[in-house]
Scaffold this motif. Sequence first.
Motif, PDB file in Angstrom:
ATOM      1  N   MET A   1      37.461  26.033 -19.627  1.00  0.00           N
ATOM      2  CA  MET A   1      37.206  26.744 -18.373  1.00  0.00           C
ATOM      3  C   MET A   1      37.564  25.875 -17.171  1.00  0.00           C
ATOM      4  N   GLU A   2      37.206  24.597 -17.224  1.00  0.00           N
ATOM      5  CA  GLU A   2      37.520  23.698 -16.121  1.00  0.00           C
ATOM      6  C   GLU A   2      39.033  23.551 -15.964  1.00  0.00           C
TER       7      GLU A   2
ATOM      8  N   ALA B   1      39.503  36.588 -19.736  1.00  0.00           N
ATOM      9  CA  ALA B   1      38.163  36.118 -20.101  1.00  0.00           C
ATOM     10  C   ALA B   1      37.261  37.294 -20.469  1.00  0.00           C
ATOM     11  N   ARG B   2      37.356  38.388 -19.701  1.00  0.00           N
ATOM     12  CA  ARG B   2      36.550  39.570 -20.024  1.00  0.00           C
ATOM     13  C   ARG B   2      36.939  40.143 -21.388  1.00  0.00           C
TER      14      ARG B   2
ATOM     15  N   ARG C   1      33.024  33.407 -12.959  1.00  0.00           N
ATOM     16  CA  ARG C   1      33.384  32.161 -12.266  1.00  0.00           C
ATOM     17  C   ARG C   1      34.824  32.226 -11.745  1.00  0.00           C
ATOM     18  N   ILE C   2      35.712  32.747 -12.563  1.00  0.00           N
ATOM     19  CA  ILE C   2      37.114  32.864 -12.141  1.00  0.00           C
ATOM     20  C   ILE C   2      37.225  33.837 -10.975  1.00  0.00           C
TER      21      ILE C   2
ATOM     22  N   ASP D   1      30.628  35.236 -18.340  1.00  0.00           N
ATOM     23  CA  ASP D   1      30.276  34.197 -17.355  1.00  0.00           C
ATOM     24  C   ASP D   1      31.545  33.529 -16.822  1.00  0.00           C
ATOM     25  N   ASP D   2      32.483  33.220 -17.714  1.00  0.00           N
ATOM     26  CA  ASP D   2      33.739  32.612 -17.275  1.00  0.00           C
ATOM     27  C   ASP D   2      34.505  33.563 -16.369  1.00  0.00           C
TER      28      ASP D   2
ATOM     29  N   ARG E   1      34.001  36.573 -22.635  1.00  0.00           N
ATOM     30  CA  ARG E   1      33.412  35.464 -21.875  1.00  0.00           C
ATOM     31  C   ARG E   1      33.105  35.959 -20.457  1.00  0.00           C
TER      32      ARG E   1
ATOM     33  N   LEU F   1      40.416  26.617 -14.181  1.00  0.00           N
ATOM     34  CA  LEU F   1      40.193  26.581 -12.739  1.00  0.00           C
ATOM     35  C   LEU F   1      41.094  25.550 -12.066  1.00  0.00           C
TER      36      LEU F   1
ATOM     37  N   ALA G   1      40.820  36.293 -15.141  1.00  0.00           N
ATOM     38  CA  ALA G   1      39.504  36.927 -15.261  1.00  0.00           C
ATOM     39  C   ALA G   1      39.544  38.053 -16.294  1.00  0.00           C
TER      40      ALA G   1
END
Length: 298
Positions: free
Chosen positions: A1-2, A27-28, A38-39, A34-35, A32, A5, A24
């Motif tokens: 994840m880091e 990730a969905r 964040r994105i 939460d990720d 994920r 970003l 995003a």
Amino acid sequence: MEAVLDELYTAPPFDFVARRETLAAAARTAGRMDDARRIRAARRPTLAAWAANLLLRSQPEESRQFLELGQALREAYQALDAESLKDLSTQRRRVVSALSRQAAQLARDAGHRLSQPVQQDLEATLRAVLADPDAADQWAGGRLANALTPPSEFRPGSAPVAEKPGTRSRPAAPSPSASPRRASKDELAERRRARQEQLARAREEAEAAEQCLREERARQADFDAELRRARKRTEQARRRMSAIEEQMQQAREECRQAENEQQEAEGHSRSAADVVAQAQRAVHESTQRVRRMTRGAT
């Protein structure tokens, strides 16, 4: 994840929103959530902030040395080491200028030329990194969304101020006559700085909008050219299809004519076969009569 970003914040700002939505959505789709949030919450960087992020990621060794220089400068100001201040200040100007040029070149290599206001914001960000430990931490994270503003003086951070042995630091008593004038000057300088920042941001946003418009026009021109090519290919296909249909119509007509001729030939063949059969019977009958007459004569 880091890493995702980090990659997002080094992508060109004009591609940031589309890239953010793609990441995003991925990730969905992977579950994920939460990720994905964040994105989705990531803010698009300004051109100056993006160039600063790009510099950090592309030049890690130079960036590390720059952060160390900032720490040394803040310690020198904290210790009031005049000789170190002189040397480090000269080094500061030289390094800020060199790094800002490197960042501008990296931006050009990525397809984005930095205007003079954006270049000034970039240099201000680098000066802030040297002077302010909080700004240094923000830049070291590699995800600046806005340009940083250098403080009016170096901020040493949480380290204690060095004192000479046997002395105790005392707050300087403000001069009654100087304090109002100094406060007024500080307020005026702050207003000017705020106006300059607003003007720089407005210029940067205008430049970003113009760049976006140019890119959209170029993209539209590409689409229009592709549309013209598609129309040309469609017309050529229609002409070929029309020619093939004409050939098929001609072939159908020739086929019908051949079928008629075949039917007529088949009729003639049957008639001829009937005539041959009749002739064969007549020959057979004639032969039998000759044989009977021959036996009667003997």
